[in-house]
Design an enzyme around this catalytic site. Structure first.
Site, PDB file in Angstrom:
ATOM      1  N   HIS A  57      15.147  15.404   9.867  1.00 47.60           N
ATOM      2  CA  HIS A  57      15.454  16.789  10.197  1.00 47.60           C
ATOM      3  C   HIS A  57      14.246  17.436  10.874  1.00 47.60           C
ATOM      4  CE1 HIS A  57      18.929  17.288   7.047  1.00 47.60           C
ATOM      5  NE2 HIS A  57      19.110  16.274   7.889  1.00 47.60           N
ATOM      6  N   GLU A  59      12.220  19.858  10.075  1.00 47.18           N
ATOM      7  CA  GLU A  59      11.009  20.087   9.291  1.00 47.18           C
ATOM      8  C   GLU A  59      10.172  18.812   9.177  1.00 47.18           C
ATOM      9  OE1 GLU A  59      14.325  22.635   7.386  1.00 47.18           O
ATOM     10  OE2 GLU A  59      14.118  20.761   8.524  1.00 47.18           O
ATOM     11  N   THR A 171      45.115  28.594  38.796  1.00 48.68           N
ATOM     12  CA  THR A 171      44.308  27.384  38.610  1.00 48.68           C
ATOM     13  C   THR A 171      44.628  26.310  39.635  1.00 48.68           C
ATOM     14  OG1 THR A 171      45.886  26.375  37.076  1.00 48.68           O
ATOM     15  CG2 THR A 171      44.210  27.836  36.133  1.00 48.68           C
ATOM     16  N   SER A 178      44.283  21.605  43.477  1.00 47.32           N
ATOM     17  CA  SER A 178      43.321  22.456  42.767  1.00 47.32           C
ATOM     18  C   SER A 178      41.871  22.130  43.097  1.00 47.32           C
ATOM     19  CB  SER A 178      43.521  22.311  41.252  1.00 47.32           C
ATOM     20  OG  SER A 178      43.276  20.977  40.839  1.00 47.32           O
ATOM     21  N   TRP A 180      38.860  22.133  45.593  1.00 49.69           N
ATOM     22  CA  TRP A 180      38.278  22.758  44.410  1.00 49.69           C
ATOM     23  C   TRP A 180      38.382  24.258  44.547  1.00 49.69           C
ATOM     24  CZ3 TRP A 180      37.414  19.612  40.516  1.00 49.69           C
ATOM     25  CH2 TRP A 180      37.076  18.292  40.755  1.00 49.69           C
ATOM     26  N   ARG A 194      30.876  20.618  28.341  1.00 47.79           N
ATOM     27  CA  ARG A 194      31.477  19.397  27.792  1.00 47.79           C
ATOM     28  C   ARG A 194      30.467  18.669  26.905  1.00 47.79           C
ATOM     29  NH1 ARG A 194      34.469  15.959  32.665  1.00 47.79           N
ATOM     30  NH2 ARG A 194      36.234  17.389  33.051  1.00 47.79           N
ATOM     31  N   ASP A 210      46.729  14.374  36.614  1.00 50.14           N
ATOM     32  CA  ASP A 210      45.412  14.233  37.237  1.00 50.14           C
ATOM     33  C   ASP A 210      44.729  12.899  36.976  1.00 50.14           C
ATOM     34  OD1 ASP A 210      45.811  16.864  38.033  1.00 50.14           O
ATOM     35  OD2 ASP A 210      44.656  17.707  36.372  1.00 50.14           O
ATOM     36  N   LEU A 305      49.802  23.481  27.250  1.00 48.92           N
ATOM     37  CA  LEU A 305      49.010  23.252  26.039  1.00 48.92           C
ATOM     38  C   LEU A 305      48.046  24.405  25.806  1.00 48.92           C
ATOM     39  CD1 LEU A 305      48.231  21.545  23.637  1.00 48.92           C
ATOM     40  CD2 LEU A 305      46.748  20.176  25.126  1.00 48.92           C
TER      41      LEU A 305
END
Length: 372
Positions: A57, A59, A171, A178, A180, A194, A210, A305
């Protein structure tokens, strides 16, 4: 940390500890990202951050750093971004190490929400005669570990839903094009989000449309987040790009023993979680991810979703990149049903708005969050 660093105030000490905590952004899960700085006579004599699970850790790392410099920590102050642990887990308790080292003061940004700690670490230090303080730069420390706090307090990860759209909220074009809408800086920034997550979650619709990899690229990270696919009927093609490389978790609602066997033979795991409508039980999935010690979930999915996750109360934060363009009729961010009354809207609050290249990154949260 080889050069002499002067610390004149507790706030400066904690700010530096937070910088060290951020160095562990991509490696500490399921443990929190913690930094520790040791100061004596206004000079930093040791610093460190938490290592991967099962290793030292923050410390302990700071104590080792001080020893490597030939510095005596007796009588020093330790600035730690989270209350030192006081229990035996994968590693021994850090509170014991601080007591044995002879610290005069320990300043923590905030208490540890882990029920195994939850104030016991600071109490143990105080009982040993060490001066303790807590609450300094707590908000910054909380933000750094928002997923860990979510899992400890609610039993489920912090869910961040990412989307990118034109200024009129599209989108993609109606034909699906899409790439870009946003610029390269925004896309690279998305990879950093991510990378900090434990899981990248998507749906079968996105996989079919995709054929994405949904991996982290362009970011120096020693690990790839786990990919999770919501696929009620196990429609996924075993040759899909997302199934190549690291094993995935595929979450279904309708059992398909033959398909499940093929996926398992390829190294993937099939999780069946059905709701009464024959779809994946999304709230149950979040609890299952919490049980598997997932701190942060990064969602990159389609409008259906996205809408289901929001409607079922599974999303904590929206990460939206808006491009300064208008593209007209197209595909929206959320396939939510029309409302009859504005009073029924889903209320959000803006947390942050930051220019990223030519685009604007917005963080909006679905519920108040408190650092303590």
């Amino acid at each position: 940390m080889k050069n002499t660093v002067q610390i004149d105030t507790d706030k400066e000490g904690m700010a530096l500890a937070l910088e060290w905590a951020a160095k562990g952004m991509y490696i500490t899960a399921p443990n929190p990202r913690v930094g520790c700085v040791i100061v004596r006579d206004g000079v930093v004599i040791g610093a460190g951050h938490t290592q991967p699970a099962g290793q030292a850790h923050a410390e302990i790392q700071a104590l080792r750093d001080a020893a490597a410099r030939g510095k005596d920590v007796a009588g020093a102050t330790a600035y730690v971004t989270l209350e030192p642990c006081s229990h035996y887990g994968r590693t021994p308790p850090c509170s014991n190490a601080l007591i044995e080292a002879g610290f005069k003061r320990v300043v923590a940004a905030m208490g540890d929400p882990n029920p195994l700690v939850a104030g016991r670490g600071m109490a143990q230090l105080e009982a040993a005669g060490i001066e303790v303080a807590s609450g300094l730069l707590a908000e910054a420390a909380y933000e750094l570990n928002i997923g860990f706090f979510s899992r400890m307090r609610r039993g489920r990860p912090w869910v961040r839903l990412k989307t990118a759209a034109s200024l009129d909220g599209m989108t993609a074009l109606e034909n699906g094009e899409s790439q870009w809408i946003t610029g390269p800086e925004a896309r690279q920034d998305g990879h950093a989000w991510r990378a900090r997550a434990c899981v990248i979650l998507t749906g079968i619709g996105t996989v079919k449309a995709d054929d994405p990899q949904l991996t982290v690229r362009g970011i120096a990270t020693p690990r790839q987040p786990r990919r999770v696919i919501v696929d009620s009927r196990l429609d996924i093609d075993v040759d899909a790009r997302i199934l190549q490389g690291e094993p995935c978790w595929i979450v279904a609602a309708v059992p398909d023993p033959d398909k499940a066997a093929a996926l398992r033979a390829a190294g993937h795991e099939v999780i069946v979680l059905a709701n009464g409508a024959g779809k994946v039980d999304l709230p149950a999935l979040m609890l299952e991810l919490g049980r598997r010690e997932i701190n942060e979930v990064h969602v990159e999915a389609g409008s259906k979703l996205n809408a289901s996750l929001v409607r079922e109360g599974c999303v904590d934060e929206l990460l939206v990149y808006l491009a300064p363009s208008l593209i007209g009729a197209g595909q929206g961010m959320f396939a939510l049903p029309p409302l009859d009354h504005l009073a029924d809207k889903i209320a959000l609050r803006f947390h942050e708005a930051t220019p990223v290249g030519a685009d604007l990154r917005i963080l909006a949260r679905t519920q108040p969050t408190e650092p303590t």
